[in-house]
Write a protein that holds these residues in place. Structure first.
Motif: not given
Length: 413
Positions: A129-133, A138-146, A268-269
């Motif tokens: 949920e944090l990742q979606l937020i 636009g705070s972060s692309q939040a791609v964990m693998a990168e 997202p909610s």
């Protein structure tokens, strides 16, 4: 020099997570020696961070049933701005460690949660949920693998009613699936250690995804070892709101909390609620649409281009298209079947020009990405539904005439 965009992103994230934004926050130096920290210290916000006392609501399934979901809340202790370190690359084959300093010194935002989660599944749902937020803001692309979003999981066990036990920290988890596995493994490891009469060490551990277990990295340093001191090169960070903003202040040189708050996008909610209300889909379907990158936009695009009702469209997307995507480890943005093409196919089905079975055959052909339209595939493979009763009677008569022996056997039987 403090990066303005980092401050704006931190304020935006703090507001989205229901935090109080401190109009005055301070920077500190955290001293420690590690190969990926070339300066020998990290700039952070130890005493007064930029945001405090927030909350994050997230939902998860009960017994893996999407139709049974429960909403929980984790408290946000604080959000702090930091300076990122480098990256250590451990080469076990050559028994050496390489250091990548490309991200050293880059602005980093750390979100610190309170111990309100009790298993890996809850932590995974909260981080998703944090990742979606973060992606929505636009705070972060939040791609964990990168490496754009990393998780340090602090884990401790205790009997109900007793104080928390000694905690361990599992560092730099780079996948939501690994996060759940690492936490659940660590919980079980600590329980077994204590039940066997052992003790839990306050240490830093890593998760070995190949072995599916956590392994020790180093003893946990105490706060006194970091020798915190006020950062001499950065003055206090001063933020303003509409009431405190001086009349003659240059707006380019200050950050207005209220201005940022007014421009927050739908979180997202809120998006899920709108999807349910606008299209009449089930709440659990709204979660799936948002959890898959780009799927909500794909769904809405198909709905606009087809005569089929949204409830039927969602079925085709979630049951059929999504299964293809997962089977080939693709996102909807990489799908060979565009929203325009899928809408064409569903229109053929809705107008009863093809059957549901035929539509699935056409979708399988479309997935090959040969550039054919649904109608072209239907005609090539003669998948049309026949509506002319006389033509159907002629086909049936031809079949009977061509199979006289079988017809006689059926009649005799």
């Amino acid at each position: 020099v403090l990066n303005r965009r980092c401050v704006e992103a931190a304020v935006m994230t703090g507001l989205a997570l229901n935090c109080s934004i401190n109009k005055k926050s301070l920077f500190d130096r955290k001293h420690y020696f590690y190969a990926d920290l070339p300066a020998g210290y990290q700039i952070t916000q130890q005493r007064v961070p930029i945001a405090v006392n927030g909350s994050l609501s997230y939902s998860l399934c009960i017994d893996n049933k999407m139709s049974q979901m429960v909403t929980k809340t984790v408290r946000i202790k604080q959000i702090q701005l930091e300076q990122d370190s480098g990256k250590s690359l451990h080469d076990d084959t050559r028994s050496q460690t390489l250091v990548d300093l490309n991200r050293a010194g880059v602005g980093l935002m750390e979100v610190v949660m309170e111990p309100d989660m009790c298993c890996g599944e809850e932590a995974a749902a909260a981080v998703r949920e944090l990742q979606l937020i973060l992606q929505t803001l636009g705070s972060s692309q939040a791609v964990m693998a990168e490496g754009q979003l990393r998780v340090d999981a602090n884990v401790s066990v205790h009997h109900p009613g007793e104080p928390y036990g000694v905690r361990t920290e599992v560092k730099n988890i780079n996948s939501i699936r690994f996060l759940a596995k690492a936490i659940d493994y660590e919980i079980q490891r600590q329980i077994e250690e204590l039940e066997n009469g052992g003790t839990i060490l306050n240490e830093t551990r890593a998760f070995d995804s190949k072995l599916g277990c956590t392994v020790p990295m180093r003893d946990k340093e105490g706060k006194q070892d970091y020798r915190f001191m006020p950062e001499p090169n950065l003055p206090p960070l001063i933020l303003y709101d509409a009431k405190s903003l001086p009349a003659n202040m240059n707006h380019q040189q200050v950050i207005n909390i209220d201005w940022i708050h007014e421009r927050l996008p739908d979180l997202p909610s809120v998006k899920r609620k709108k999807l349910v209300e606008q299209y009449g889909i089930l709440p659990e379907h709204s979660f799936t649409l948002l959890n898959e990158d780009g799927l909500a936009e794909f769904f809405e695009s198909v709905v606009k281009q087809t005569q089929m009702k949204p409830k039927k469209v969602i079925g085709w997307i979630l049951k059929d298209l999504l299964s293809y995507l997962k089977q080939h480890s693709l996102t909807v943005k990489e799908s060979p079947v565009s929203s325009f093409v899928l809408a064409d196919l569903l229109n053929l089905l809705e107008k009863k020009e093809i059957s549901s079975t035929a539509a699935k055959q056409v979708l399988a052909e479309l997935w090959k990405g040969e550039g054919k339209t649904p109608l072209e595939i239907v005609k090539e493979q003669k998948l049309e539904l026949l509506q002319d009763q006389k033509e159907l009677e002629q086909i049936c008569q031809a079949v009977i005439d061509g199979h006289e022996n079988e017809v006689i056997m059926m009649v005799l039987g």
